[in-house]
Design a protein around this motif. Sequence first.
Motif, mmCIF file in Angstrom:
data_model
loop_
_atom_site.group_PDB
_atom_site.id
_atom_site.type_symbol
_atom_site.label_atom_id
_atom_site.label_comp_id
_atom_site.label_asym_id
_atom_site.label_seq_id
_atom_site.Cartn_x
_atom_site.Cartn_y
_atom_site.Cartn_z
ATOM 1 N N MET A 161 0.832 -1.204 0.000
ATOM 2 C CA MET A 161 0.000 0.000 0.000
ATOM 3 C C MET A 161 0.870 1.259 0.000
ATOM 4 S SD MET A 161 -3.109 0.778 -0.135
ATOM 5 C CE MET A 161 -3.904 2.369 -0.099
ATOM 6 N N LEU A 165 0.972 4.121 -2.893
ATOM 7 C CA LEU A 165 0.810 5.561 -2.667
ATOM 8 C C LEU A 165 1.972 6.339 -3.273
ATOM 9 C CD1 LEU A 165 -0.488 5.743 0.995
ATOM 10 C CD2 LEU A 165 -1.759 6.040 -1.096
ATOM 11 N N ALA A 168 1.625 6.482 -6.932
ATOM 12 C CA ALA A 168 0.545 7.360 -7.375
ATOM 13 C C ALA A 168 0.980 8.812 -7.419
ATOM 14 C CB ALA A 168 -0.661 7.203 -6.454
ATOM 15 N N LYS A 169 2.023 9.125 -6.660
ATOM 16 C CA LYS A 169 2.507 10.502 -6.687
ATOM 17 C C LYS A 169 3.343 10.774 -7.920
ATOM 18 C CE LYS A 169 2.796 10.817 -1.706
ATOM 19 N NZ LYS A 169 3.770 10.743 -0.623
ATOM 20 N N LYS A 170 3.432 9.796 -8.804
ATOM 21 C CA LYS A 170 4.198 9.924 -10.036
ATOM 22 C C LYS A 170 5.628 10.377 -9.792
ATOM 23 C CE LYS A 170 0.499 9.666 -12.971
ATOM 24 N NZ LYS A 170 -0.226 9.961 -14.145
ATOM 25 N N LYS A 189 -4.364 -0.421 -9.312
ATOM 26 C CA LYS A 189 -5.150 0.201 -10.375
ATOM 27 C C LYS A 189 -4.652 1.621 -10.617
ATOM 28 C CE LYS A 189 -9.933 0.633 -11.589
ATOM 29 N NZ LYS A 189 -11.251 0.905 -11.039
ATOM 30 N N GLY A 190 -4.550 1.975 -11.864
ATOM 31 C CA GLY A 190 -4.170 3.350 -12.180
ATOM 32 C C GLY A 190 -2.673 3.543 -12.300
ATOM 33 N N PHE A 191 -1.906 2.463 -12.122
ATOM 34 C CA PHE A 191 -0.455 2.596 -12.274
ATOM 35 C C PHE A 191 -0.053 2.001 -13.611
ATOM 36 C CE2 PHE A 191 3.652 0.268 -11.510
ATOM 37 C CZ PHE A 191 4.454 1.364 -11.770
ATOM 38 N N ASP B 180 -3.467 15.128 -15.606
ATOM 39 C CA ASP B 180 -3.838 14.393 -14.401
ATOM 40 C C ASP B 180 -5.209 14.842 -13.931
ATOM 41 O OD1 ASP B 180 -1.866 12.684 -14.034
ATOM 42 O OD2 ASP B 180 -0.936 13.678 -12.317
ATOM 43 N N ARG B 182 -7.162 14.453 -10.863
ATOM 44 C CA ARG B 182 -7.124 13.913 -9.500
ATOM 45 C C ARG B 182 -8.366 14.406 -8.764
ATOM 46 N NH1 ARG B 182 -2.566 11.218 -8.172
ATOM 47 N NH2 ARG B 182 -0.904 11.360 -9.700
ATOM 48 N N LEU B 186 -9.046 8.011 -1.353
ATOM 49 C CA LEU B 186 -8.435 6.688 -1.367
ATOM 50 C C LEU B 186 -9.487 5.584 -1.348
ATOM 51 C CD1 LEU B 186 -5.532 7.567 1.002
ATOM 52 C CD2 LEU B 186 -5.248 6.655 -1.285
ATOM 53 N N SER B 344 -5.792 -1.566 -0.926
ATOM 54 C CA SER B 344 -6.177 -0.566 -1.935
ATOM 55 C C SER B 344 -7.672 -0.584 -2.242
ATOM 56 C CB SER B 344 -5.381 -0.788 -3.199
ATOM 57 O OG SER B 344 -5.746 -2.017 -3.767
ATOM 58 N N GLY B 346 -9.244 -1.632 -4.651
ATOM 59 C CA GLY B 346 -9.536 -1.337 -6.054
ATOM 60 C C GLY B 346 -9.506 0.133 -6.419
ATOM 61 N N THR B 347 -8.826 0.925 -5.639
ATOM 62 C CA THR B 347 -8.746 2.355 -5.945
ATOM 63 C C THR B 347 -7.922 2.588 -7.205
ATOM 64 O OG1 THR B 347 -8.632 2.679 -3.582
ATOM 65 C CG2 THR B 347 -8.162 4.580 -4.936
ATOM 66 N N ASP B 348 -8.369 3.517 -8.007
ATOM 67 C CA ASP B 348 -7.576 3.922 -9.163
ATOM 68 C C ASP B 348 -6.605 5.003 -8.693
ATOM 69 O OD1 ASP B 348 -6.471 4.955 -11.397
ATOM 70 O OD2 ASP B 348 -8.327 5.062 -12.544
ATOM 71 N N PHE B 349 -5.354 4.613 -8.532
ATOM 72 C CA PHE B 349 -4.412 5.523 -7.897
ATOM 73 C C PHE B 349 -4.080 6.740 -8.749
ATOM 74 C CE2 PHE B 349 -3.834 1.886 -5.220
ATOM 75 C CZ PHE B 349 -3.638 2.465 -3.980
ATOM 76 N N SER B 350 -4.312 6.621 -10.044
ATOM 77 C CA SER B 350 -3.971 7.776 -10.873
ATOM 78 C C SER B 350 -4.982 8.900 -10.683
ATOM 79 C CB SER B 350 -3.917 7.372 -12.340
ATOM 80 O OG SER B 350 -5.193 6.945 -12.750
ATOM 81 N N MET B 354 -3.729 14.527 -4.744
ATOM 82 C CA MET B 354 -2.360 14.589 -4.253
ATOM 83 C C MET B 354 -2.313 14.661 -2.727
ATOM 84 S SD MET B 354 -0.088 13.882 -6.047
ATOM 85 C CE MET B 354 1.297 13.948 -7.083
ATOM 86 N N LEU B 357 -2.730 11.413 -1.044
ATOM 87 C CA LEU B 357 -1.532 10.573 -1.082
ATOM 88 C C LEU B 357 -0.538 11.009 -0.013
ATOM 89 C CD1 LEU B 357 -1.011 10.531 -4.928
ATOM 90 C CD2 LEU B 357 -1.896 8.676 -3.530
ATOM 91 N N ASP B 358 -0.523 12.297 0.255
ATOM 92 C CA ASP B 358 0.407 12.811 1.246
ATOM 93 C C ASP B 358 -0.084 12.574 2.670
ATOM 94 O OD1 ASP B 358 2.247 13.714 -0.568
ATOM 95 O OD2 ASP B 358 1.289 15.648 -0.828
#
Lengths: 489, 600
Positions: A161, A165, A168-170, A189-191, B180, B182, B186, B344, B346-350, B354, B357-358
Amino acid sequence: MSSSESDYADADDHEELSEEEHQSDVDDDGSGVDHEDGDDNDESKANEGEETTFQQLGVSAVLCEAIEAMKWSKPTKIQIETIPVALEGKDIIGLAETGSGKTGAFAIPILESLLAKPQGLFALILTPTRELAYQINEQFQALGASFGVKCAVIVGGMDMMTQALSLAKKPHIVIATPGRLIDHLENTKGFSLKTLKFLVLDEADKILNMDFEKEVDKLLKVIPRERNTYLFSATMTKKVQKLQRASLKDPVKLEVSSKYQTVDNLLQYYIFIPLKYKEIYLTYILNKFAGNSFIIFCNTCSSTQKIALMLRNLGFTAIPLHGQMGQSKRLGALNKFRAKTRSILLATDVASRGLDIPHVDIVINFDIPNHSKDYIHRVGRTARAGRYGKSITFVTQYDVEHYQRIEFLIGKKLPLFETPEQEVMLLTERVLEAQRIANSEYMESQDKGKKRKYNLDETDDTGEGLMGNKRIKPKFKSKSKLKVKSKFR
Amino acid sequence: MSQSEKPVRKKARLIRPETSEIPSSIENTFEKHIDANISGLTKYSSLPLERVEIELPHLGLGYFEYRRIDEKSENKKDLKVNQTLMDFDLKQSLLDNLPKTLANIYDGDDPLPKLNGLQFDILSILNDYKDLLYCNRDWTNGEQIRLVYTLHCLNHVLKTRNKVIHHNAKLKTGNKKNPDYRDQGLTRPKVLIVSPFRESAYRTINLFINLVSNDEDESERLNIMNHKRFKDEFESTESTIKPNKPQDYNELFAGNIDDSFRIGIAVTKKSLKLYTDFYSSDIVVASPLGLRLIIGAEGEKERDFDFLSSIEILILDQTDVFLMQNWEHVLDLMKHINLIPNDSHGTDFSRVRMWALDGHYKYYRQTAIFSSISFPQINSLFKNRCFNYEGRVIIKSPVLPVNDQLHLVFVKCPQSFFRFESDSIVSSPDKRFDYFIQVILPKCREMGEAHTMIYIPSYFDFVKLRNYFRTEDINFTQICEYSKSGKIAQSRAWFFHEGRNFLLYTERSHFYNRFRIKGVRHLVFYQLPTFPHFYSELTNLLHPSFQGKKFKGDEASVNCTVIFDKFDVIQLEKIVGTEKAAYLIKSENDNHVFISQAKM
């Protein structure tokens, strides 16, 4: 070839010390560096016409500053060869040893082009082991600190996880072992790596040796074709050639030292003894050189543990390091050894490459390496950065053939390490007692271990756990290679 | 479609007060809040706190607190109250359905009910994404408040959804230059509403249904999934009104009062789905106990609190009841909210924002607490566990002498207030106990110990006293929240008929039963009641009409004793008024007597 020899020695410090400097700076690595810095200012480059600076290689001012801050005074040979070609935007195959400064050789061009066009998920560095991944990360961080390069280390044994994360911050640079990266590509997902511009395959031979072929194959499928690829390998095996054909576009081949060499300031010895007295001789040598730091290489995880236990019983500060340990334990063991709270590190080949611990005085090959090339990696852990070092290889009645291969590879006959037999045999009783206790302790710990056996079987990026069984004796080596289907065609 | 929309629109327009013109630009507070990029958050709690006194037209006095995140800019935050619906950035569909919802909820005579001033005040604060602590909720304005926060929550959910759909469409067009987008957290749940009983959840969800569905057009009607199951489980048909109990009791305990439930709600284009899995829900409505059962305790195997990771709006309604249920559950919830999930799901992290994520989620969470009482625990939760960078509004008006509880006491008996000294909130219970044993109890026994009721808010204090009474062999009986009804009846009878002298009575048992205990001639408040109106209610039990036929004395022969210290100031304020409370706390004399002169 003397200069390439020193290349090999100075490892990740990335300083090329010429032969004379070796002589003067052997005692103190730090002072040697300072001394060089003084000589090597931009103004004074005219003094030594042959020497190249990073600026001359076409490295931009921003990076030069960072390089200076890292105290890399001059580019190493591989860097001189690689950087100009890479800056032209060509693919590269680099045949270079660990510790020849090749991290810099690919990091500098990548950062250069990242500076020109900043973008997330810009470069991917694939390495075989977790330790290497962390080391490469440190170098990228240091080089890119001034312009805020973000890196993510994606290796096994750490929390998925947290890694998801950070992906995801690219981050600009992803440094990964293949297994875990595939895991993320499939499950996070999304990576995706669709935006990737650079791919580096570091120690490609080792990646492939560790059965990561499938993973690398999968990765190549999801990475865009429009990219630059740098492939680094210590040897050009057939597998590597296949990989090269599959992943590179008319690459430039750069070879720094084709011949296997060990450094001159490394004193190499062998010792010929009966198998059953191995432990006794080991104890004798450790006693004789007490106060030095040792790395002792064994071929199996269990023997590192057994011997570590035995040495502890004899009052030495020994710590094992092998592939069956968890990631945090491995890092812990290394740090203890680095900090000199432990003087003896017992390791399998997991520690034979890339690790940069400057203060190792003596390397002991307790078990003779299965692959002759591993010998070079192992003894390369000492005599680093212009220091002196010793290596002692134990040869038993069964190892003669292996040993001869090694001598053939390095092109040298090694001197015998003299041991007065009577003196050694005085230790017999104490050593056998310690060994007996160690064995029973080991059995106990194994019993406990059985309950969480699945832990040991967890996918391990280093593959060390498999090595004992998988490695085939050299006799059949050619045979086994034939069985491998060509996957990159 | 356009045909059907017209009449509704008309209504919506009708309810607007006569403003001269529609404001040209309505601030999109949703985007402003969610898209704010704040760098200084890591040291948030060490930033200086700014405080502004405010006075709102209907909520009254209070203050607005915020931390200056950006040191450079002068960012003076202010609070403005909108007076018309059009000033709020509400979704059109909600505006359309609001009049109908209002009509459904308040079955008054007014054919076109409007939001009232209080609702505008609260909506202004909520719509600005500021935290709110409002401690004057009561059974008269409870439903109005509920409507406001459901409106705000739905607005938030719909806006998030719209943005996501909009971005999805853009991504689908396959534009090479994919920027992006966003726009997500999460995990999916973004609104958490905590209510004490199934009945309150039922009302809330009913409002949701009313606000999203357009009854007038069949084709437009939203599909409510699992509506029947919901009605079966949450609706209560039988009337539970007990005529001899106070009205606020009947209001509070109306309907289904089960306190263990949780329900996920997903809002989609065509339907409102009830009972969705948490990870595919937008809104979660739950009771503290219901949440506690999933969150689990440390060491338990099956725990799940990942779904709390991305809560953007947290509403605690009827928070006073949580104090009576189990406050630990609420604290537990606050500990597990806005953490980084373990899985996760099934979260789409893209698409994750931001700041999520922080790990900055807690700084973006809006918390609104509605309670009928102000209480130290609630204040501490609001101040120490809510970190909204937008700041917080605390409504706190002084209690005027007209509103204090002394006014409501109609028994003309002396009410003595005894103050004891304690130096910390930790040592306060022990000091209180010592003071009671050494000063108050001997006094009670002097006066004749029969018919003395000791009212104890905390169960721990109750246990301590009970054990003391047992070891000292004092003639007493007890009623606490764990007493069985047979025992309670027996205790009451003993107490009334002088079989037992002392009665130990806990606050929770009073809260849940509101007994009118007869035969109380000496009343001791071991601590001030959590609910101020219990003070007058209990003191009025001293009236001769509750003393039985044999009672020969008058109102002067009964008395009431209160023990308090400086840490009780919040409750004291509500009972004697702000001014007198300050005096009682500071006065050199630690004993004061009030005698009410209220008329019947």
